[in-house]
Motif scaffolding. Sequence first.
Motif, PDB file in Angstrom:
ATOM      1  N   SER A   1       0.565  -1.285  -0.319  1.00  0.00           N
ATOM      2  CA  SER A   1       0.099   0.234  -0.258  1.00  0.00           C
ATOM      3  C   SER A   1       0.534   1.413  -0.084  1.00  0.00           C
ATOM      4  O   SER A   1       1.746   1.688   1.149  1.00  0.00           O
ATOM      5  CB  SER A   1      -0.519   0.198   1.579  1.00  0.00           C
ATOM      6  OG  SER A   1      -1.883   1.000   0.921  1.00  0.00           O
ATOM      7  N   HIS A   2       0.579   1.883  -1.375  1.00  0.00           N
ATOM      8  CA  HIS A   2       1.037   3.420  -0.932  1.00  0.00           C
ATOM      9  C   HIS A   2       2.645   3.088  -1.093  1.00  0.00           C
ATOM     10  O   HIS A   2       3.633   3.929  -0.391  1.00  0.00           O
ATOM     11  CB  HIS A   2       1.066   4.677   0.051  1.00  0.00           C
ATOM     12  CG  HIS A   2      -0.259   5.209  -0.641  1.00  0.00           C
ATOM     13  ND1 HIS A   2      -1.031   6.073  -0.658  1.00  0.00           N
ATOM     14  CD2 HIS A   2      -1.622   3.997  -0.868  1.00  0.00           C
ATOM     15  CE1 HIS A   2      -2.785   6.104  -1.316  1.00  0.00           C
ATOM     16  NE2 HIS A   2      -2.685   5.003  -1.207  1.00  0.00           N
TER      17      HIS A   2
ATOM     18  N   SER B   1      -1.418  -0.579  -3.836  1.00  0.00           N
ATOM     19  CA  SER B   1      -2.827   0.036  -3.314  1.00  0.00           C
ATOM     20  C   SER B   1      -1.830   1.478  -3.905  1.00  0.00           C
ATOM     21  O   SER B   1      -0.611   1.549  -3.208  1.00  0.00           O
ATOM     22  CB  SER B   1      -2.543   0.267  -2.087  1.00  0.00           C
ATOM     23  OG  SER B   1      -4.059   1.111  -1.652  1.00  0.00           O
TER      24      SER B   1
ATOM     25  N   PRO C   1      -1.871   6.252  -4.697  1.00  0.00           N
ATOM     26  CA  PRO C   1      -2.918   7.189  -5.020  1.00  0.00           C
ATOM     27  C   PRO C   1      -3.468   7.186  -6.441  1.00  0.00           C
ATOM     28  O   PRO C   1      -2.716   6.420  -7.948  1.00  0.00           O
ATOM     29  CB  PRO C   1      -1.788   8.572  -4.957  1.00  0.00           C
ATOM     30  CG  PRO C   1      -0.494   7.803  -4.707  1.00  0.00           C
ATOM     31  CD  PRO C   1      -0.241   5.868  -4.417  1.00  0.00           C
ATOM     32  N   ASP C   2      -4.022   7.464  -6.432  1.00  0.00           N
ATOM     33  CA  ASP C   2      -5.523   7.655  -8.122  1.00  0.00           C
ATOM     34  C   ASP C   2      -5.402   9.023  -8.394  1.00  0.00           C
ATOM     35  O   ASP C   2      -6.052   9.481  -7.889  1.00  0.00           O
ATOM     36  CB  ASP C   2      -6.969   7.121  -7.741  1.00  0.00           C
ATOM     37  CG  ASP C   2      -8.136   6.822  -8.737  1.00  0.00           C
ATOM     38  OD1 ASP C   2      -7.427   7.647  -9.752  1.00  0.00           O
ATOM     39  OD2 ASP C   2      -8.638   6.002  -8.591  1.00  0.00           O
TER      40      ASP C   2
ATOM     41  N   ILE D   1      -0.246  13.744  -0.882  1.00  0.00           N
ATOM     42  CA  ILE D   1      -0.965  11.869  -1.275  1.00  0.00           C
ATOM     43  C   ILE D   1      -0.129  12.027  -2.458  1.00  0.00           C
ATOM     44  O   ILE D   1       1.009  11.221  -3.471  1.00  0.00           O
ATOM     45  CB  ILE D   1      -1.846  11.665  -1.538  1.00  0.00           C
ATOM     46  CG1 ILE D   1      -2.654  11.295   0.231  1.00  0.00           C
ATOM     47  CG2 ILE D   1      -2.061  10.975  -2.389  1.00  0.00           C
ATOM     48  CD1 ILE D   1      -4.142  11.441   0.313  1.00  0.00           C
TER      49      ILE D   1
ATOM     50  N   SER E   1      -2.999   3.731   4.478  1.00  0.00           N
ATOM     51  CA  SER E   1      -3.274   4.544   2.912  1.00  0.00           C
ATOM     52  C   SER E   1      -4.382   4.101   2.662  1.00  0.00           C
ATOM     53  O   SER E   1      -4.723   5.079   1.765  1.00  0.00           O
ATOM     54  CB  SER E   1      -2.569   5.328   2.855  1.00  0.00           C
ATOM     55  OG  SER E   1      -1.322   5.817   3.672  1.00  0.00           O
ATOM     56  N   SER E   2      -4.438   2.839   2.410  1.00  0.00           N
ATOM     57  CA  SER E   2      -5.842   1.998   0.667  1.00  0.00           C
ATOM     58  C   SER E   2      -6.631   2.907   1.259  1.00  0.00           C
ATOM     59  O   SER E   2      -7.931   2.207   0.105  1.00  0.00           O
ATOM     60  CB  SER E   2      -5.610   1.030   1.057  1.00  0.00           C
ATOM     61  OG  SER E   2      -5.858  -0.064   2.337  1.00  0.00           O
TER      62      SER E   2
ATOM     63  N   TYR F   1     -12.606   7.707  -2.394  1.00  0.00           N
ATOM     64  CA  TYR F   1     -11.932   6.966  -1.684  1.00  0.00           C
ATOM     65  C   TYR F   1     -10.887   7.373  -2.805  1.00  0.00           C
ATOM     66  O   TYR F   1     -10.635   7.868  -4.174  1.00  0.00           O
ATOM     67  CB  TYR F   1     -11.621   5.435  -1.895  1.00  0.00           C
ATOM     68  CG  TYR F   1     -12.320   5.297  -1.484  1.00  0.00           C
ATOM     69  CD1 TYR F   1     -11.596   4.384   0.235  1.00  0.00           C
ATOM     70  CD2 TYR F   1     -14.208   4.518  -1.491  1.00  0.00           C
ATOM     71  CE1 TYR F   1     -12.803   4.009   0.610  1.00  0.00           C
ATOM     72  CE2 TYR F   1     -14.863   3.230  -0.417  1.00  0.00           C
ATOM     73  CZ  TYR F   1     -14.066   2.946   0.706  1.00  0.00           C
ATOM     74  OH  TYR F   1     -13.981   2.352   1.701  1.00  0.00           O
TER      75      TYR F   1
ATOM     76  N   SER G   1      -7.591   6.158  -3.273  1.00  0.00           N
ATOM     77  CA  SER G   1      -6.277   5.194  -3.599  1.00  0.00           C
ATOM     78  C   SER G   1      -6.861   4.479  -4.169  1.00  0.00           C
ATOM     79  O   SER G   1      -7.968   3.827  -4.605  1.00  0.00           O
ATOM     80  CB  SER G   1      -6.162   4.030  -2.234  1.00  0.00           C
ATOM     81  OG  SER G   1      -4.748   4.951  -1.333  1.00  0.00           O
TER      82      SER G   1
ATOM     83  N   ASN H   1      -7.031   0.711  -5.711  1.00  0.00           N
ATOM     84  CA  ASN H   1      -7.092  -0.273  -5.371  1.00  0.00           C
ATOM     85  C   ASN H   1      -6.612  -1.660  -6.154  1.00  0.00           C
ATOM     86  O   ASN H   1      -7.688  -1.933  -6.756  1.00  0.00           O
ATOM     87  CB  ASN H   1      -7.441  -0.997  -3.341  1.00  0.00           C
ATOM     88  CG  ASN H   1      -7.371  -0.239  -2.863  1.00  0.00           C
ATOM     89  OD1 ASN H   1      -6.158   0.220  -2.674  1.00  0.00           O
ATOM     90  ND2 ASN H   1      -8.297   0.393  -2.571  1.00  0.00           N
TER      91      ASN H   1
END
Length: 172
Positions: A50-51, A82, A84-85, A109, A154-155, A163, A165, A167
Motif C-alpha cells: 500500500s502506497h 494500492s 494514489p489514484d 498524497i 492509506s488504501s 476513496y 487510492s 486498489n
Amino acid sequence: MSIKLHIGGKQALDGWQILNVQPGPGVDHTGNCTDLSAFDDGSVSEIYGSHVFEHLTYADELPRALGECHRILSADGKLLISVPDMQVLSCLYIKPGLQTEDRLQIMRILFGGQTDEHDLHKAGFSYDTLCWFLGRAGFRRAEQVERFGIFDDSSDLKIDGEYLSLNVVATK
C-alpha cells in the motif's frame, strides 16, 4: 510453506512477514522491493503493498520491482497493490469548495509527505497505466477493488466521500 509478504508495512499481522526499506518494530526483512533476492522463486502466495510503488521511478525501478514480485509469487499468486489514484486526486484537487486542508492532503498524497529521503513520489497511476505496468511484468489479470480491509493504512483514505487510492488485485 508459502509466505505472505507485506511490502512497506509497519503493522504486524499474524501470517504476514514485513519487508520495509527502513528497519523498525515488526519488520522481518529490511530492503528495497526492487531486489527481492532474499525470496525464492514462487515462494510467496500473496504480496501486499500500500502506497509503496509510487515511490519508484517508472522508467526503471517500478518495472524491476513488479518483475521481482511476479518472480517470487507462486502460481496463481496475488499482488494486492494500492497506489494514489491520479484520476480521483486530480478531479478532487480542482473541485470547487474543497477546503485548503483537503487540497494540502491531496498534494501530500500526489508528491509524498517529503518527511525523509524515502517519502517522495516518482510515479502516478490510473487504472489503465497501472494495468499496463502489471501486464508488462507478466501478470495475467488485474481487477480493481474498492478496498482491501487487511491493514490500517492509506488504501482506505477518503476525502469528500471519495476513496483516494487505486486498489488492484493482480494475479500471476
